[in-house]
Write a protein that holds these residues in place. Structure first.
Motif, PDB file in Angstrom:
ATOM      1  N   LEU A  22       0.830  -1.202   0.000  1.00  0.00           N
ATOM      2  CA  LEU A  22       0.000   0.000   0.000  1.00  0.00           C
ATOM      3  C   LEU A  22       0.869   1.258   0.000  1.00  0.00           C
ATOM      4  N   ALA A  23       1.968   1.253   0.738  1.00  0.00           N
ATOM      5  CA  ALA A  23       2.849   2.418   0.764  1.00  0.00           C
ATOM      6  C   ALA A  23       3.423   2.683  -0.621  1.00  0.00           C
ATOM      7  N   ALA A  24       3.811   1.630  -1.326  1.00  0.00           N
ATOM      8  CA  ALA A  24       4.336   1.803  -2.687  1.00  0.00           C
ATOM      9  C   ALA A  24       3.269   2.401  -3.603  1.00  0.00           C
ATOM     10  N   ALA A  25       2.031   1.920  -3.479  1.00  0.00           N
ATOM     11  CA  ALA A  25       0.930   2.455  -4.293  1.00  0.00           C
ATOM     12  C   ALA A  25       0.651   3.911  -3.936  1.00  0.00           C
ATOM     13  N   MET A  26       0.762   4.254  -2.666  1.00  0.00           N
ATOM     14  CA  MET A  26       0.542   5.636  -2.228  1.00  0.00           C
ATOM     15  C   MET A  26       1.607   6.561  -2.811  1.00  0.00           C
ATOM     16  N   ILE A  27       2.859   6.129  -2.778  1.00  0.00           N
ATOM     17  CA  ILE A  27       3.942   6.944  -3.327  1.00  0.00           C
ATOM     18  C   ILE A  27       3.743   7.132  -4.827  1.00  0.00           C
TER      19      ILE A  27
END
Length: 78
Positions: free
Chosen positions: A48-53
């Motif tokens: 999810l963090a990668a998608a947010m970035i």
């Protein structure tokens, strides 16, 4: 032969280690729980963090303009 679909770019993930402060980690953990509750699908915080970035960078118009200028300046210097 020409295909409608262009060659798929390299999608090999690049590992990046991030250090988060405890509050940001807690917020991200809550986001993971709410995401699962909302979509019925469990995802890792890292995913999810990668998608947010990715989403953040794609939505930053100023960054996109500056990045184009950076790359056009770099290519002119070749």
């Amino acid at each position: 032969m020409t295909l409608r679909l262009a060659p798929i770019p390299d999608r090999t993930p690049v590992k990046l280690t991030l250090a988060l402060d405890p509050e940001t980690h807690a917020v991200l953990t809550d986001y993971v729980a709410i995401y699962e509750e909302t979509y019925g699908q469990q995802e890792r915080a890292e995913t999810l963090a990668a998608a947010m970035i990715e989403s953040y960078l794609a939505s930053d118009a100023g960054f996109k303009r500056a990045r184009r200028a950076l790359h056009s300046t770099a290519s002119k210097g070749d």
